[in-house]
Design a protein around this motif. Structure first.
Motif, mmCIF file in Angstrom:
data_model
loop_
_atom_site.group_PDB
_atom_site.id
_atom_site.type_symbol
_atom_site.label_atom_id
_atom_site.label_comp_id
_atom_site.label_asym_id
_atom_site.label_seq_id
_atom_site.Cartn_x
_atom_site.Cartn_y
_atom_site.Cartn_z
ATOM 1 N N PHE A 1 0.931 -1.254 -0.019
ATOM 2 C CA PHE A 1 0.114 0.094 0.156
ATOM 3 C C PHE A 1 0.892 1.280 -0.095
ATOM 4 N N PRO A 2 0.697 2.005 -1.191
ATOM 5 C CA PRO A 2 1.837 2.978 -1.290
ATOM 6 C C PRO A 2 1.618 4.406 -0.143
ATOM 7 N N HIS A 3 0.463 4.382 0.094
ATOM 8 C CA HIS A 3 0.234 5.552 1.080
ATOM 9 C C HIS A 3 0.505 5.030 2.682
ATOM 10 N N MET A 4 0.979 4.041 3.061
ATOM 11 C CA MET A 4 1.130 3.519 4.204
ATOM 12 C C MET A 4 2.782 3.170 4.311
ATOM 13 N N PHE B 1 -1.558 -3.794 8.996
ATOM 14 C CA PHE B 1 -2.668 -3.852 8.255
ATOM 15 C C PHE B 1 -3.599 -4.922 8.414
ATOM 16 N N ARG C 1 -9.745 2.066 3.833
ATOM 17 C CA ARG C 1 -8.355 2.081 4.063
ATOM 18 C C ARG C 1 -7.449 1.992 3.223
ATOM 19 N N VAL C 2 -7.722 1.328 1.981
ATOM 20 C CA VAL C 2 -6.651 1.181 0.904
ATOM 21 C C VAL C 2 -7.063 1.975 -0.230
ATOM 22 N N PRO D 1 -8.137 6.476 0.245
ATOM 23 C CA PRO D 1 -6.788 7.273 0.422
ATOM 24 C C PRO D 1 -6.078 7.380 -0.898
ATOM 25 N N GLN D 2 -6.001 6.447 -1.816
ATOM 26 C CA GLN D 2 -5.216 6.531 -2.977
ATOM 27 C C GLN D 2 -5.791 7.348 -4.180
#
Lengths: 367, 394
Positions: free
Chosen positions: A94-97, A105, B308-309, B312-313
């Motif tokens: 997940f690029p935003h984490m 997660f 959650r995934v 946000p993207q």
């Protein structure tokens, strides 16, 4: 009950998948995997191996047939209830984490307490030697590091089963070999069941307990790497695994132990594998390293004159291309030991092989 | 090196010139108009100059009356008196007819003393307010249009006061315009997000078809789209007919859905929807399907995985779409004009009114500049909060 080791931990039973109702990506796929086993689905692209993986993970539903996991049919079970760790070809981090958030997660989704999560994440990072990267984003890691994070993320919640879909496809050769051993070590240390998809036969050989070779949505052969190499049951397998000479001919005499095949006016003695009395057409396969150069005739029932076309020096062995039995580019691999110098292109030599090394397979016809 | 750069500058020259002529110049000219108004000072230069000496209380001296009479006479001959009358009337209502009558009366009127003759022609010249208006409007550079744009004006004592109750409309209109634009933005987001998701993650053939369905209205004339809403939503229109047919509303209580705020909201949401869907789509297309699969395989249910995934993207697309729709909505003119009726008019419709009908270009320019600055501030706020560099338009 189902934890019994003899019991199939993962079982596909006659699973088919079609997206349009006419063409099948997967056809009558049956496979059992024991707990703790490392099984690889090997096949060229479009052979249906990834579709099998997706059905097992729950992203696709089989058109027919049933998939069992730990003694339980899972066709109707949602992906998030299957407890399967999946490693994707392009990692799918997940690029935003951050790395730590990526690993946390699956634990958060399972409502595990915060301090417990932190401990598990650190342990998982430790396992793949990436402790110092916890606070970074995936984009700041190299391909190999991202791959290790993806593996750690698939392991961190201690799943029953790990699926890997060409996980090393995007890495360079050296890194790929390194990662192969790392994956194999992890799998053995954690004693986790693994189903691995690849089109790279070398990878499949190094990693697997058993390999299922797939072609056009069907399983061709399921066997250990040695057995696949030594005893291919089908022409497709014989050609896909390792290098093989392929000689086409007509069966003139058949018995269960040996058959005589006419090739270009000469008779070759071969071991019948996938032919019977009624077949007249067959493909003979002979491994290049099982061909003897200028052998003693009484040890080798098959001895034929050949003309050397080309000699390639490979370092530890010589690779000879020869014309024989009406076929050119017949490959022979000779170990680079004393006594094999002196052969030049254009020379006439004798090539010989044993009956058991010459396997009479199907003519390559579709069934 | 230097040669290459010169070449590059030369290549960019036509575009620079184009932008200068079609964008910077008109904008600059409008900005000038909002502050600079030489009309009165040009027509009555000497009177205005003389009034600068005047203390502003009571009536001006005879000398000023004489100058005014002479310059009014000249204005009548040069036919500029009409403009003058309009301009003065805008400051103090009633002055139009006063000035026009004076112009006509001056021919027959006697001579000095003008301080008696002028009030005899029209009583307005006997009022200090008239002379104050003349002095005020005589200033070439004036903040009065900006004051008017935010419902302020000059009082009789020269101080800044609020407009009389019935003329306070622009502040409320600005607030309404922003509120309506926000509503439209949220409606577009609510409708556009699922559509963009569907387009981005359908099989290629369905996805292409859906994209065409989004783009066809986009390519259709704005007028056609807006007027079709009239056909659909009017009292005898398709929607009302259907509602009556199915007995959901009685025939005599047909809904009013057009030529009011509802009409503006519905039609503008429809018109601006592609501007939301396209940036969203382009961002969503960049989110691989395995992201959701990975999240679900890790134990997250679909809603959790989405929240959650995926969400946000997709935020850069949400930001871009919302900003685009909001900025377009806040300056939108044609759709509210056609389907907005009375209550659905926005600030841009009043700007158009002042440009085309009332010819109060100064006020129109000031309203436009206020709008421009408001949008600029929002833009900066967005940059501060979300970061413009994170926005993706495709």
């Amino acid at each position: 009950m189902a934890d019994n080791n003899n019991h199939a931990f993962v079982k596909f039973s006659e699973v088919s998948k079609s997206y349009d109702g006419r063409t099948f990506s997967v056809m009558d796929f049956s496979l059992s995997v024991k707990r703790g086993e490392f099984v690889t689905l090997l096949g060229p692209s479009g052979s249906g191996k990834t579709t099998c993986l997706k059905m097992l993970a729950g992203f696709e539903e089989p058109s027919s047939g049933e998939i069992w996991l730990n003694g339980r049919p899972v066709n109707q079970v949602k992906p998030w209830k299957r407890n399967i760790g999946v490693v994707f070809q392009h990692y799918a981090l997940f690029p935003h984490m951050t790395i730590a958030e990526n690993l946390a997660f699956p634990l958060q989704a399972r409502r595990i307490a915060g301090n417990e999560i932190e401990r598990s994440v650190m342990r998982a990072l430790d396992m793949v030697q990436l402790q110092d990267f916890a606070g970074r984003r995936p984009a700041h890691l190299s391909g190999g590091q991202q791959q290790r994070v993806a593996i750690a993320r698939a392991l961190v919640f201690e799943p029953d089963l790990i699926l890997m879909d060409e996980p090393l496809g995007a890495l360079d050769r050296r890194l790929r070999e390194e990662m192969q051993y790392e994956i194999r070590n992890l799998q053995q240390r954690l004693d986790v069941t693994m189903i691995y998809v690849t089109h790279d036969q070398g990878e499949a050989m190094v990693l697997s307990d058993r390999v299922a070779v797939m072609d056009q949505g069907r399983i061709c052969q399921v066997a250990s790497p040695e057995a696949l190499y030594e005893e291919p049951q089908r022409l497709f397998v014989a050609n896909f695994i390792g290098e093989n000479n392929q000689v086409e001919g007509r069966i003139v005499e058949w018995s269960p132990d040996e058959c005589r095949v006419e090739v270009a006016g000469q008779t070759v003695r071969a071991f019948p594998v996938a032919v019977n009395e009624n077949d007249s057409h067959t493909c003979l396969t002979i491994r290049p390293e099982r061909v003897a150069l200028n052998p003693t005739p009484d040890l080798y029932p098959n001895c034929f004159e050949a003309e050397v076309e080309d000699i390639i020096f490979m370092g530890d062995y010589l690779r000879i291309h020869a014309a024989l039995l009406g076929h050119s580019q017949f490959i022979v691999k000779i170990p680079n030991i004393i006594g094999h110098g002196g052969i030049l292109p254009g020379d006439t030599v004798t090539l010989g092989w044993l009956v058991t090394d010459c396997r009479a397979l199907d003519g390559g016809r579709a069934e | 090196m230097a040669k290459a750069r010169t070449g590059a500058i030369m290549l960019a020259l036509p575009l620079t010139a184009f932008i200068l002529v079609t964008f910077i110049a008109p904008l600059g000219s409008m900005f000038m108009r909002s502050l600079y108004d030489p009309l009165v000072a040009d027509i009555m230069p000497e009177t205005v100059a003389a009034l600068e000496e005047w203390d502003g209380t009571g009536l001006p001296p005879e000398q000023v009356y004489a100058l005014a009479a002479r310059e009014l006479e000249r204005a009548r001959e040069e036919k500029t008196i009409g403009k003058l009358a309009t301009r003065l009337n805008r400051d103090t209502s009633g002055l139009r007819s006063a000035v026009m009558r004076t112009g006509r009366g001056l021919k027959r009127a006697g001579g000095p003393p003008w301080s008696e003759t002028l009030p005899a022609i029209n009583a307005a010249w006997g009022e200090p307010a008239t002379w104050q208006a003349l002095a005020r409007t005589g200033a070439r550079v004036t903040p009065v249009y900006y004051l008017n744009a935010v419902d302020l004006t000059f009082g009789s004592d020269g101080g800044i006061v609020r407009q009389p109750e019935e003329r306070r409309i622009y502040t409320a209109l600005f607030i309404k315009t922003i509120r309506v634009s926000l509503t439209i933005t949220l409606l577009c987001l609510a409708i556009g997000y699922p559509v963009a998701y569907l387009i981005a993650h359908s099989p290629p053939r369905l996805s292409r078809l859906l994209l065409v369905l989004v783009l066809v209205p986009f390519w259709t004339s704005l007028l056609v789209r807006t007027t079709s809403w009239i056909v659909l939503l009017q009292q005898q229109g398709v929607v009302n007919d259907l509602l009556v047919r199915f007995g959901l509303i009685p025939d005599e209580q047909r809904l009013t859905m057009i030529h009011n705020m509802t009409g503006t909201l519905v039609a503008m949401t429809h018109v601006l929807l592609p501007f939301m869907i396209l940036p969203l789509y382009s961002v969503m297309r960049g989110i691989p399907a395995v992201q959701m699969q990975a999240a679900m395989s890790l134990g997250a249910s679909w809603p959790r995985a989405f929240y959650r995934v995926y969400l946000p993207q997709s935020l850069p697309g949400v930001g871009a779409g919302c900003l685009l729709v909001f900025i377009l909505a806040i300056g939108y003119y044609i759709t509210p004009a056609l389907v907005g009726g009375q209550s659905g008019q926005l600030i841009s419709n009043f700007i158009a009114y002042h440009i085309q009908t009332s010819l109060n270009w100064g006020l129109a320019a000031a309203l436009g500049c206020v709008l421009f600055v408001a949008v600029l501030l929002l833009f900066l706020l967005y940059d501060r909060v979300l970061g413009l560099d994170r926005m993706k338009l495709g």
